[in-house]
Write an enzyme that holds these catalytic residues in place. Structure first.
Site, mmCIF file in Angstrom:
data_model
loop_
_atom_site.group_PDB
_atom_site.id
_atom_site.type_symbol
_atom_site.label_atom_id
_atom_site.label_comp_id
_atom_site.label_asym_id
_atom_site.label_seq_id
_atom_site.Cartn_x
_atom_site.Cartn_y
_atom_site.Cartn_z
ATOM 1 C CB CYS A 63 12.687 8.336 9.716
ATOM 2 S SG CYS A 63 13.627 7.177 8.733
ATOM 3 C CD GLU A 119 12.906 3.289 9.659
ATOM 4 O OE1 GLU A 119 12.232 4.216 10.166
ATOM 5 O OE2 GLU A 119 13.960 3.484 9.040
ATOM 6 C CD GLU A 156 9.592 12.111 12.475
ATOM 7 O OE1 GLU A 156 8.472 11.579 12.511
ATOM 8 O OE2 GLU A 156 10.612 11.526 12.077
ATOM 9 C CE LYS A 158 -1.895 2.987 2.167
ATOM 10 N NZ LYS A 158 -1.715 4.448 1.882
#
Ligand code: NAI
Ligand code: MG
Length: 499
Positions: free
Chosen positions: A296, A262, A395, A187
């Site tokens: 990331c 992750e 973040e 996906k």
């Protein structure tokens, strides 16, 4: 600012990108579609099939059926490896076309997007070897007994991918799963589905049997959630936000699925006063801003040793101002736009928060080329940041750097570890002893001394704390995408005497 469409992107403007299910390109059963935008212009460049639960179910059934017929898992290891390598070769041959599509769909500078596609090919080439690696062992046992255990594929692996490295992550997440015999349903992120359509076709062209590799497009709450909740998908691999990672774990608990995650990060980038200054500054600019800060492992917290701070920050800011932000198709462009209006709002919200919270805006903070319709933003540096501020803890996923200072290794470790994430850390030092001492104490899955983002495909890593779950890359990936089966055989070890 004028932004031109790159060559190859126009080919996507008229077609509708469909799912790849059981070897066929098919629309959604409902007929529903969504638009994918070019973030450099804000304009729609393609319509894409929007997968609902019934489309996800069709893809999982195709994957399951291919697995049960053993068309892939049952193929000779050398045959599987050859097809994987051929996929890598085809990706390399088509890197220009796929890179142009990727650039238009994500706003990445064209050269960068093409380089990423070439890198993605290496995932198929490297993981091809996993098809031929030994995967089990025998165990010491009583006389007349033989016991072995081996790794088996899960069957169907559900892979959910984000938009920051669409083609690269599509290969990263699926190649190791395929190498060991699984079927896959992928996906893609709704912001960047176009390059994966090429992957779906190319995999078939390379000779992978239909149904082994399936792609369903759509959003998270409908399409992604249907894949996560599907009972015939015992293994999930996800890259994206920590919030969605938690939700995936929660839903997976119902079937005790094996989940590989992750997730986010807030990587500390630590410059000691003994560092090679020029390298430290160049590397820190790269890790803070590359890919418009949408990685990331972006080094978004710059920790500078107090005595070196003023001169380093001054040079850093001066060079940050010269970074060329703009048209992804222009040859000299270093940074493209953010991926979407949502991300732009999110990032500008954090910049506002930094100002209000008392940090000093040393450079940036504004939009670039307003009126052009794209989501461009200036590289932004905050100084006088304290570890408790939100811009130091959360973040941001944009080109926004928080600068803090420290005096000792002890203090650097304390600040670096004072976040919920534990993905990566970067050190700049010429003192090897210091590098080892720091690496031992930093809570991070991967530590880079004088080499941010160094991660060849054969090197394994794993996110710590709220940054992830499970081992990625390297030979370790073989275990991630298989589970254990043990067989004990009594071939003359005595009769069972019970009752
Ligand atoms: P996200 O985590 O919502 O999306 C990533 C992928 O997960 C997409 O394919 C999305 O469709 C899918 N998804 C979303 N909700 C889902 C659900 N309930 N079930 C199954 N799949 C689902 O990330 P988003 O909203 O695009 O970005 C928000 C923030 O997430 C970013 O600002 C950044 O902080 C972080 N992020 C981190 C990434 C990383 O590489 N670790 C990549 C992308 C985003
Ligand atoms: Mg797009």
């Amino acid at each position: 600012m004028q932004v031109a469409e790159p060559p190859g992107a126009s080919s996507t403007t008229t077609e509708t990108v469909n799912h790849m299910i059981g070897g066929d390109e098919v629309p959604s059963k409902s007929g529903r579609t969504f638009g994918s935008l070019n973030p450099a212009t804000g304009r729609e460049i393609a319509r894409v099939a929007f997968g609902e639960a019934e489309d996800v179910d069709a893809a999982v059934r195709a994957a399951r059926e291919a697995y049960e017929r053993r068309v892939w898992a049952g193929m000779a290891p050398g045959g599987r490896a050859r097809i994987m390598r051929r996929i890598g070769d085809l990706i390399r041959e088509r890197a220009d076309v796929i890179g142009a599509v990727e650039s238009a769909d994500t706003g990445k500078p064209l050269g960068q997007a093409t380089a990423e596609v070439t890198l993605a090919a290496d995932f198929f080439t490297y993981f091809a070897t996993h098809a031929e690696l030994p995967d089990g062992r025998t165990h010491p046992a009583d006389a007349g007994y033989f016991v072995y255990s081996k790794r088996e594929p899960y069957g169907v692996v559900g892979a959910i991918s984000p938009w920051n490295y669409p083609f690269l992550l599509a290969c990263w997440k699926t190649a190791p799963a395929l190498a060991v015999g699984n079927s896959v349903v992928l996906k893609m992120a709704e912001q960047s589905p176009l390059s994966t359509a090429h992957l779906g076709r190319l995999v078939l062209e390379a000779g992978m049997p239909a149904g082994v590799f399936n792609v369903v497009h759509g959003d998270g709450p409908t399409t992604g959630a249907a894949l996560v909740a599907h009972p015939d998908v015992p293994k999930l691999t996800f890259t994206g936000s920590t919030a969605v990672g938690k939700e995936i774990l929660r839903v997976s608990s119902q079937w005790i699925k094996s989940v590989h995650l992750e997730l986010g990060g807030k990587t500390p980038n630590i410059i000691f006063d003994d560092a090679d200054r020029e390298q430290a500054i160049a590397g820190s600019l790269f890790t803070a801003f590359y890919n418009t800060g949408q990685i990331c492992t972006s080094g978004t917290r710059l920790l500078v040793q107090r005595d070196a701070k003023d001169s380093i920050v001054e040079q850093f800011v001066e060079r940050a101002r010269k970074i060329r932000v703009g048209d992804p198709t222009a040859p000299g462009t270093q940074l493209g736009p953010l991926i979407s209006r949502e991300q732009l709002e999110r990032v500008t919200g954090y910049i506002e928060e930094g100002r209000r919270g008392g940090a000093t805006l040393a450079t940036g903070g504004g939009l670039v080329g307003s009126g052009a319709g794209g989501y461009f933003i200036e590289p932004t540096v905050f100084t006088d940041v304290t570890p408790d501020m939100r811009i130091a803890k959360e973040e941001i996923f944009g080109p926004v750097l928080s600068v803090m200072t420290f005096s000792s290794e002890e203090e650097a470790v304390r600040i670096a570890n004072d976040v919920m994430y534990g993905l990566a850390a970067t050190l700049w030092t010429t003192d090897l002893g210091r590098a080892f001492r720091m690496a031992d104490r930093l809570e991070a899955g991967i530590i880079w001394t004088n080499c941010p983002h160094y991660l060849p495909v054969n090197v394994p890593y794993e996110g710590h704390k709220l940054s992830g779950l499970g081992e990625d890359l390297g030979v370790e990936a073989q275990n991630t995408f298989t589970h254990l089966k043990t067989h004990a055989i009594n071939f003359g070890g005595g009769k069972l005497e019970w009752a």
